[in-house]
Design a protein around this motif. Structure first.
Motif, PDB file in Angstrom:
ATOM      1  N   LEU A   1      -3.188  19.219  -1.505  1.00 26.59           N
ATOM      2  CA  LEU A   1      -3.249  20.677  -1.636  1.00 26.59           C
ATOM      3  C   LEU A   1      -4.155  21.282  -0.570  1.00 26.59           C
ATOM      4  N   GLU A   2      -5.236  20.595  -0.264  1.00 26.15           N
ATOM      5  CA  GLU A   2      -6.189  21.113   0.726  1.00 26.15           C
ATOM      6  C   GLU A   2      -5.613  21.108   2.133  1.00 26.15           C
ATOM      7  N   ARG A   3      -4.797  20.107   2.454  1.00 25.25           N
ATOM      8  CA  ARG A   3      -4.359  19.926   3.838  1.00 25.25           C
ATOM      9  C   ARG A   3      -2.962  20.459   4.139  1.00 25.25           C
ATOM     10  N   ARG A   4      -2.150  20.705   3.129  1.00 29.13           N
ATOM     11  CA  ARG A   4      -0.727  20.937   3.390  1.00 29.13           C
ATOM     12  C   ARG A   4      -0.453  22.165   4.252  1.00 29.13           C
ATOM     13  N   GLU A   5      -1.254  23.215   4.112  1.00 30.49           N
ATOM     14  CA  GLU A   5      -1.007  24.410   4.912  1.00 30.49           C
ATOM     15  C   GLU A   5      -1.292  24.165   6.388  1.00 30.49           C
ATOM     16  N   GLY A   6      -2.159  23.195   6.678  1.00 31.79           N
ATOM     17  CA  GLY A   6      -2.509  22.923   8.071  1.00 31.79           C
ATOM     18  C   GLY A   6      -1.619  21.904   8.753  1.00 31.79           C
ATOM     19  N   VAL A   7      -0.673  21.329   8.017  1.00 36.53           N
ATOM     20  CA  VAL A   7       0.213  20.320   8.613  1.00 36.53           C
ATOM     21  C   VAL A   7       1.412  21.035   9.222  1.00 36.53           C
ATOM     22  N   ARG A   8       1.310  21.328  10.486  1.00 37.36           N
ATOM     23  CA  ARG A   8       2.365  22.000  11.226  1.00 37.36           C
ATOM     24  C   ARG A   8       2.592  21.244  12.523  1.00 37.36           C
ATOM     25  N   SER A   9       3.836  20.889  12.773  1.00 35.42           N
ATOM     26  CA  SER A   9       4.146  20.091  13.963  1.00 35.42           C
ATOM     27  C   SER A   9       3.931  20.905  15.241  1.00 35.42           C
ATOM     28  N   PRO A  10       3.177  20.333  16.217  1.00 34.59           N
ATOM     29  CA  PRO A  10       3.015  21.010  17.508  1.00 34.59           C
ATOM     30  C   PRO A  10       4.221  20.783  18.432  1.00 34.59           C
ATOM     31  N   ILE A  11       5.173  19.966  17.972  1.00 32.46           N
ATOM     32  CA  ILE A  11       6.352  19.643  18.782  1.00 32.46           C
ATOM     33  C   ILE A  11       7.578  20.146  18.035  1.00 32.46           C
ATOM     34  N   SER A  12       8.207  21.165  18.564  1.00 30.64           N
ATOM     35  CA  SER A  12       9.333  21.791  17.892  1.00 30.64           C
ATOM     36  C   SER A  12      10.616  20.999  18.107  1.00 30.64           C
ATOM     37  N   ALA A  13      11.653  21.373  17.362  1.00 27.33           N
ATOM     38  CA  ALA A  13      12.962  20.748  17.533  1.00 27.33           C
ATOM     39  C   ALA A  13      13.483  20.979  18.949  1.00 27.33           C
TER      40      ALA A  13
END
Length: 422
Positions: free
Chosen positions: A361-373
């Motif tokens: 819950l603490e980390r999920r909002e910050g998990v965003r891929s820096p490499i797009s499709a």
């Protein structure tokens, strides 16, 4: 809610307008107009219900919640509806032949108008048969004494408090007391309200009333699922939810409604609304079939059913979650679980499983891929399953600390890995 209150009622009207001035200028203007209507010789208008109770308590009104103003009209209210609608700038909705109406002001304040009436119940839990009656009779039909006072708004005596059932005294003693012995038989939802109001005033339930609870709580099972669900949902949205649930357990409301329904004491830790509460029940129940029979018994709405099912399903995964060593695997397990169930588990679970849910819950909002499709295709990954596979591997690498999204060197190493794989 603060429970400070004064035994003096002379300044109650001043206190009402003080609250309205700070909370709803539109309601302030509306009631000021009402106090000086030319038609007041035809009827008397009173403020009744929870607003009067909270004024007597000197309660601190929640600035984030719209006000509810209940007006009782002793007389024919038909001419009042038009006057109120004109003053408020809104159209009132007329509900029944007794002229009950409601209006929502632009600032969210709700104003309900009802003719004073008597009630007669032909069977336990049935809707009442109502007839026009004076204000004194109307107050005697109320659920509890603390809600049975009225503040006169019109005429030469405006500002007077009508308190025939000693609401002031019971508020001073912080007692919830019914007005007659068949109160819970007539309307079993009052059992749930007893828990709500006892919590709200930080009080107790009067001894005779408690005796009536024990005698009549079995009538809870005659309520329709919808009526019980609405009453229980209001309890779960109380500001003092934990205390309200404590009273509900003491009154044995859950098992009186459904013998198999248990609210464990640990469920009181989860008090952030109906969905998290039902998720907690799913997490704590030993009955794996609870999702099959409880929703209908207590009138759950769709999202509440989903929360309960989410709690039941998450409980089955607890040991496996505790054994997982990679956060990416934890995330994959939890990503489809309803948020209410995750929030409830974070409060209820200790040990490795609780820590895993809390970290997710603490980390999920910050998990965003820096490499797009699009960037993956530039790196040579073709459209199709391979593209989705790489997006998943990148997200897993972030969860497991193998890729730092905001570190250009870490991103470059991942991109190089992608190129080499082609």
């Amino acid at each position: 809610m603060s429970t400070r209150h004064s035994m003096e009622s002379g300044n109650l009207l001043d206190r009402l307008f003080h609250v309205l001035h700070h909370r709803s200028k539109e309601a302030e203007s509306l009631l000021h107009t009402l106090c000086h209507l030319d038609a007041v010789e035809v009827f008397r208008v009173f403020v009744v219900g929870g607003l009067v109770r909270d004024l007597l308590l000197n309660a601190e009104f929640d600035a984030g919640s719209p006000l509810d103003i209940d007006l009782a009209v002793d007389g024919d209210p038909s001419s009042l509806h038009a006057a109120l609608a004109t003053a408020a700038g809104v159209e009132a909705t007329i509900h029944d032949r007794f002229g009950t109406s409601s209006a929502r002001l632009p600032d969210g304040t709700r104003v309900d108008v009802a003719r004073t009436r008597s009630e007669r119940y032909i069977s336990p839990g049935a809707l009442p048969i109502v007839s026009a009656a004076p204000i004194e009779v109307d107050l005697s039909r109320r659920d509890f004494t603390v809600n049975a006072a009225a503040l006169l708004l019109t005429g030469d005596s405006r500002g007077a408090l009508l308190d025939p059932h000693n609401a002031l005294g019971d508020l001073d003693r912080r007692l919830i007391r019914t007005l007659h012995r068949d109160s819970f038989r007539d309307d079993p939802t009052r059992l749930v309200r007893a828990a709500r109001y006892a919590a709200r005033i930080h009080g107790e339930i009067e001894r005779r009333t408690m005796s009536d609870v024990r005698r009549d709580r079995h009538y809870l099972d005659v309520l329709s699922p919808e009526r019980f669900g609405d009453a229980w949902r209001l309890l779960l949205t109380e500001r003092e939810t934990r205390l309200a649930l404590t009273f509900a357990r003491r009154l044995m409301i859950p098992q009186s409604r459904e013998a198999r329904w248990v609210v464990p004491k640990s469920a009181l830790k989860v008090t952030s609304g109906p969905e998290q509460f039902w998720a907690a029940i799913g997490l704590l129940s030993r009955d794996r079939s609870i999702g099959d029979w409880l929703p209908e018994a207590v009138g759950m709405r769709r999202q509440e059913r989903n929360a309960l099912a989410g709690g039941v399903g998450l409980k089955r995964e607890r040991r496996r979650i505790a054994a997982l060593r990679q956060m990416s695997l934890v995330a994959r397990t939890l990503e489809r679980v309803p948020d209410a169930a995750l929030q409830a588990a974070a409060r209820l679970w200790a040990g490795p499983s609780g820590s895993a849910v809390a970290r997710y819950l603490e980390r999920r909002e910050g998990v965003r891929s820096p490499i797009s499709a699009a960037r993956l295709t530039e790196l040579g990954v073709p459209y199709g399953p391979a593209l989705g596979d790489w997006l998943g591997r990148i997200e897993a690498a972030i969860w497991d600390g193998e890729l730092e999204s905001d570190d250009p060197e870490s991103v470059a190493r991942m991109e190089q890995q992608i190129r080499w794989s082609r």
